[in-house]
Scaffold this motif. Sequence first.
Motif, PDB file in Angstrom:
ATOM      1  N   ALA A 169     -84.788 -17.544  72.074  1.00 48.69           N
ATOM      2  CA  ALA A 169     -83.559 -18.333  72.137  1.00 48.69           C
ATOM      3  C   ALA A 169     -82.566 -17.635  73.065  1.00 48.69           C
ATOM      4  CB  ALA A 169     -82.966 -18.483  70.734  1.00 48.69           C
ATOM      5  N   ASP A 170     -81.460 -18.304  73.355  1.00 50.58           N
ATOM      6  CA  ASP A 170     -80.417 -17.657  74.145  1.00 50.58           C
ATOM      7  C   ASP A 170     -79.696 -16.591  73.327  1.00 50.58           C
ATOM      8  OD1 ASP A 170     -80.143 -19.340  76.808  1.00 50.58           O
ATOM      9  OD2 ASP A 170     -80.504 -20.751  75.185  1.00 50.58           O
ATOM     10  N   ARG A 171     -79.569 -16.828  72.028  1.00 45.46           N
ATOM     11  CA  ARG A 171     -79.004 -15.848  71.102  1.00 45.46           C
ATOM     12  C   ARG A 171     -79.661 -16.033  69.746  1.00 45.46           C
ATOM     13  NH1 ARG A 171     -74.268 -12.265  71.883  1.00 45.46           N
ATOM     14  NH2 ARG A 171     -73.453 -12.795  73.921  1.00 45.46           N
ATOM     15  N   GLY A 172     -79.800 -14.928  69.026  1.00 45.57           N
ATOM     16  CA  GLY A 172     -80.281 -14.984  67.659  1.00 45.57           C
ATOM     17  C   GLY A 172     -79.391 -14.130  66.784  1.00 45.57           C
ATOM     18  N   LEU A 173     -79.060 -14.622  65.604  1.00 46.40           N
ATOM     19  CA  LEU A 173     -78.255 -13.827  64.686  1.00 46.40           C
ATOM     20  C   LEU A 173     -78.634 -14.133  63.254  1.00 46.40           C
ATOM     21  CD1 LEU A 173     -74.813 -15.435  64.167  1.00 46.40           C
ATOM     22  CD2 LEU A 173     -76.188 -16.187  66.080  1.00 46.40           C
ATOM     23  N   ALA A 174     -78.391 -13.152  62.389  1.00 45.87           N
ATOM     24  CA  ALA A 174     -78.673 -13.277  60.962  1.00 45.87           C
ATOM     25  C   ALA A 174     -77.517 -12.664  60.191  1.00 45.87           C
ATOM     26  CB  ALA A 174     -79.979 -12.571  60.598  1.00 45.87           C
ATOM     27  N   ALA A 175     -77.222 -13.248  59.040  1.00 48.86           N
ATOM     28  CA  ALA A 175     -76.155 -12.690  58.207  1.00 48.86           C
ATOM     29  C   ALA A 175     -76.524 -11.299  57.732  1.00 48.86           C
ATOM     30  CB  ALA A 175     -75.879 -13.611  57.021  1.00 48.86           C
ATOM     31  N   ILE A 176     -77.787 -11.079  57.362  1.00 46.79           N
ATOM     32  CA  ILE A 176     -78.278  -9.757  56.990  1.00 46.79           C
ATOM     33  C   ILE A 176     -79.667  -9.557  57.579  1.00 46.79           C
ATOM     34  CG2 ILE A 176     -76.909  -9.496  54.878  1.00 46.79           C
ATOM     35  CD1 ILE A 176     -79.358 -10.373  53.270  1.00 46.79           C
ATOM     36  N   THR A 177     -79.993  -8.293  57.891  1.00 50.22           N
ATOM     37  CA  THR A 177     -81.314  -7.959  58.438  1.00 50.22           C
ATOM     38  C   THR A 177     -81.911  -6.807  57.620  1.00 50.22           C
ATOM     39  OG1 THR A 177     -80.213  -6.526  60.044  1.00 50.22           O
ATOM     40  CG2 THR A 177     -80.837  -8.740  60.781  1.00 50.22           C
ATOM     41  N   PRO A 178     -82.266  -7.067  56.373  1.00 53.72           N
ATOM     42  CA  PRO A 178     -82.699  -5.980  55.487  1.00 53.72           C
ATOM     43  C   PRO A 178     -84.172  -5.613  55.659  1.00 53.72           C
ATOM     44  CG  PRO A 178     -82.692  -8.045  54.293  1.00 53.72           C
ATOM     45  CD  PRO A 178     -82.215  -8.360  55.693  1.00 53.72           C
ATOM     46  N   GLU A 179     -84.499  -4.418  55.223  1.00 54.10           N
ATOM     47  CA  GLU A 179     -85.871  -3.942  55.122  1.00 54.10           C
ATOM     48  C   GLU A 179     -86.006  -3.115  53.847  1.00 54.10           C
ATOM     49  OE1 GLU A 179     -86.392  -1.959  58.996  1.00 54.10           O
ATOM     50  OE2 GLU A 179     -87.937  -3.461  59.399  1.00 54.10           O
ATOM     51  N   PRO A 180     -87.145  -3.153  53.167  1.00 53.54           N
ATOM     52  CA  PRO A 180     -88.321  -3.979  53.468  1.00 53.54           C
ATOM     53  C   PRO A 180     -88.060  -5.446  53.175  1.00 53.54           C
ATOM     54  CG  PRO A 180     -88.613  -2.860  51.372  1.00 53.54           C
ATOM     55  CD  PRO A 180     -87.339  -2.322  51.949  1.00 53.54           C
ATOM     56  N   PHE A 181     -88.718  -6.308  53.919  1.00 53.79           N
ATOM     57  CA  PHE A 181     -88.492  -7.746  53.831  1.00 53.79           C
ATOM     58  C   PHE A 181     -89.792  -8.410  53.389  1.00 53.79           C
ATOM     59  CE2 PHE A 181     -87.584 -12.041  54.954  1.00 53.79           C
ATOM     60  CZ  PHE A 181     -86.206 -12.160  55.067  1.00 53.79           C
ATOM     61  N   LEU A 182     -89.825  -8.857  52.141  1.00 55.93           N
ATOM     62  CA  LEU A 182     -91.021  -9.504  51.616  1.00 55.93           C
ATOM     63  C   LEU A 182     -90.906 -11.024  51.651  1.00 55.93           C
ATOM     64  CD1 LEU A 182     -91.688  -7.185  48.531  1.00 55.93           C
ATOM     65  CD2 LEU A 182     -92.632  -7.023  50.850  1.00 55.93           C
ATOM     66  N   SER A 183     -89.708 -11.539  51.398  1.00 51.19           N
ATOM     67  CA  SER A 183     -89.497 -12.979  51.419  1.00 51.19           C
ATOM     68  C   SER A 183     -88.015 -13.256  51.619  1.00 51.19           C
ATOM     69  CB  SER A 183     -89.968 -13.625  50.112  1.00 51.19           C
ATOM     70  OG  SER A 183     -89.124 -13.237  49.034  1.00 51.19           O
ATOM     71  N   VAL A 184     -87.690 -14.470  52.063  1.00 53.81           N
ATOM     72  CA  VAL A 184     -86.290 -14.854  52.240  1.00 53.81           C
ATOM     73  C   VAL A 184     -85.569 -14.871  50.897  1.00 53.81           C
ATOM     74  CG1 VAL A 184     -84.732 -16.710  52.976  1.00 53.81           C
ATOM     75  CG2 VAL A 184     -86.766 -16.166  54.342  1.00 53.81           C
ATOM     76  N   GLY A 185     -86.208 -15.474  49.892  1.00 50.40           N
ATOM     77  CA  GLY A 185     -85.588 -15.599  48.578  1.00 50.40           C
ATOM     78  C   GLY A 185     -85.221 -14.276  47.940  1.00 50.40           C
ATOM     79  N   GLN A 186     -85.923 -13.206  48.314  1.00 49.64           N
ATOM     80  CA  GLN A 186     -85.637 -11.865  47.800  1.00 49.64           C
ATOM     81  C   GLN A 186     -84.208 -11.437  48.110  1.00 49.64           C
ATOM     82  OE1 GLN A 186     -87.827  -9.074  50.123  1.00 49.64           O
ATOM     83  NE2 GLN A 186     -87.104  -7.251  49.038  1.00 49.64           N
ATOM     84  N   TRP A 187     -83.628 -11.987  49.183  1.00 51.36           N
ATOM     85  CA  TRP A 187     -82.324 -11.535  49.656  1.00 51.36           C
ATOM     86  C   TRP A 187     -81.211 -12.535  49.378  1.00 51.36           C
ATOM     87  CZ3 TRP A 187     -81.859  -6.639  50.321  1.00 51.36           C
ATOM     88  CH2 TRP A 187     -83.013  -5.900  50.599  1.00 51.36           C
ATOM     89  N   TYR A 188     -81.438 -13.382  48.375  1.00 51.25           N
ATOM     90  CA  TYR A 188     -80.413 -14.296  47.861  1.00 51.25           C
ATOM     91  C   TYR A 188     -80.304 -14.123  46.358  1.00 51.25           C
ATOM     92  CZ  TYR A 188     -79.933 -17.136  52.124  1.00 51.25           C
ATOM     93  OH  TYR A 188     -79.663 -17.578  53.398  1.00 51.25           O
ATOM     94  N   GLU A 189     -79.077 -14.010  45.865  1.00 49.77           N
ATOM     95  CA  GLU A 189     -78.889 -13.982  44.421  1.00 49.77           C
ATOM     96  C   GLU A 189     -79.211 -15.341  43.814  1.00 49.77           C
ATOM     97  OE1 GLU A 189     -74.913 -12.675  43.713  1.00 49.77           O
ATOM     98  OE2 GLU A 189     -75.236 -10.681  44.593  1.00 49.77           O
ATOM     99  N   ASP A 190     -78.853 -16.401  44.518  1.00 54.34           N
ATOM    100  CA  ASP A 190     -79.157 -17.761  44.085  1.00 54.34           C
ATOM    101  C   ASP A 190     -79.920 -18.444  45.213  1.00 54.34           C
ATOM    102  OD1 ASP A 190     -79.313 -20.375  43.298  1.00 54.34           O
ATOM    103  OD2 ASP A 190     -77.161 -20.693  43.056  1.00 54.34           O
ATOM    104  N   PHE A 191     -81.214 -18.669  44.984  1.00 57.35           N
ATOM    105  CA  PHE A 191     -82.062 -19.307  45.996  1.00 57.35           C
ATOM    106  C   PHE A 191     -82.638 -20.605  45.436  1.00 57.35           C
ATOM    107  CE2 PHE A 191     -85.736 -19.270  49.093  1.00 57.35           C
ATOM    108  CZ  PHE A 191     -84.958 -19.321  50.237  1.00 57.35           C
ATOM    109  N   THR A 192     -81.811 -21.288  44.637  1.00 54.19           N
ATOM    110  CA  THR A 192     -82.235 -22.554  44.056  1.00 54.19           C
ATOM    111  C   THR A 192     -82.615 -23.532  45.160  1.00 54.19           C
ATOM    112  OG1 THR A 192     -80.669 -22.205  42.258  1.00 54.19           O
ATOM    113  CG2 THR A 192     -81.549 -24.431  42.522  1.00 54.19           C
ATOM    114  N   GLN A 193     -83.698 -24.240  44.964  1.00 54.42           N
ATOM    115  CA  GLN A 193     -84.181 -25.166  45.981  1.00 54.42           C
ATOM    116  C   GLN A 193     -83.139 -26.247  46.272  1.00 54.42           C
ATOM    117  OE1 GLN A 193     -87.599 -27.941  45.208  1.00 54.42           O
ATOM    118  NE2 GLN A 193     -88.575 -26.727  46.811  1.00 54.42           N
ATOM    119  N   THR A 194     -82.954 -26.545  47.539  1.00 53.43           N
ATOM    120  CA  THR A 194     -82.029 -27.595  47.956  1.00 53.43           C
ATOM    121  C   THR A 194     -82.701 -28.951  47.785  1.00 53.43           C
ATOM    122  OG1 THR A 194     -81.062 -26.106  49.593  1.00 53.43           O
ATOM    123  CG2 THR A 194     -80.603 -28.449  49.848  1.00 53.43           C
ATOM    124  N   ALA A 195     -82.023 -29.874  47.124  1.00 47.87           N
ATOM    125  CA  ALA A 195     -82.584 -31.198  46.871  1.00 47.87           C
ATOM    126  C   ALA A 195     -82.360 -32.118  48.064  1.00 47.87           C
ATOM    127  CB  ALA A 195     -81.947 -31.809  45.625  1.00 47.87           C
TER     128      ALA A 195
END
Length: 386
Positions: free
Chosen positions: A350-376
């Motif tokens: 892309a021309d630019r890429g950004l993320a709110a957080i870039t943690p490691e180790p990274f196993l899944s996206v949901g691991q880095w959300y306190e609330d990862f309830t599925q969006t309806a």
Amino acid sequence: MHLAGGTHSMNGPPLRLVPTPRANDERRVYGGQMTLDWPAVIDLVHSLDLPVESVILTGSVPLLAHGAISQVGDVDLVATGSAWDALAQRGPERDGELGDRVIDLPGGIQAFSGWHGQSADAVAARASQVDGLWVASIADVVAYKRRLGRPKDVEHLAALERWADEMTDAGATIDRDQAPLRDRADAGTRLAPVVAALAPADPIVLALPRGGVPVAAPVARALGCPLDVLVVRKLGLPTNPEYAFGAIGEGGEPWIDDRIVAAADLLREEVDAVVEKERAALASKIALYREGQPALSLDGATAIVVDDGAATGSTALAAIAVARSMGAAHVIVAVGAAPPDVLAMLSRHADRGLAAITPEPFLSVGQWYEDFTQTADDEVLAALRQ
């Protein structure tokens, strides 16, 4: 990245983007000019004893609130409703620029009924909260400072550009605090000022449904630009559907990572079966979300592709390819959480890429959300209709 007169109703959780150390002297004087750091501004605003939901900090203060600059010499704010009525009792009103009304207050404060020709409602619609105070969108600050072009404005725009570069540098984000995001709205609120600082030309925000929509909404609001969806389906391993070996998007051919296919020892017929299954699901989702309407034209636009995260980057890569094939002149990718190497890879495509957080180790996206309830689906449709 660690981010660091109307009656518009604003809702959203208070957010601290960039920690600013409290200095021993909150107000300092250099050559007769008083300077304020962010904690001092907070104290000054609270000392006005006004309903904070009716006050929007404007001028240079949003740059201070988000950490792009370290101090300001005065405080501009837009007051709405009862706050404006209260301030009108404390000082005389005068005519401002482009029809605004202005009240000059002690302590280097100027209160405006609107902002240089924009209504208070328009400023409020794009505002966000920092430490419980409402601050104008960085997009509004950029437009204001570009128009005035004073030496101070040129200096602030350069500082903002440096800040945006740092916030979008995957390497620079690794050592920052990587606490989990509260929820998808929190991710969007963190991403919004950085995307706005990039000052994209003719922006259109494209959310990857479903989880990308609540992340994208604050970004589109801060930019004051259209929000649409870019429907992309993950191609997941038959034994682990959450782990993608590729993706397929509307109007495009499947993007497949041959390395993952080889490592998983997938047969060609297994790959084809997943592709056909997801192609059918893709058509169904397009019909649901579009509601008979065509996709927004991306010709010459800056497409801002937003998702809640990127574990492997395959879905985002497909989205980049689809956006370019639809005529986007530039593509920015903004996600809630991604490992540094994936963010760096997306930045190359892309021309630019950004993320709110870039943690490691990274196993899944949901691991880095306190609330990862599925969006309806209903939430997606409600956001798009709004």
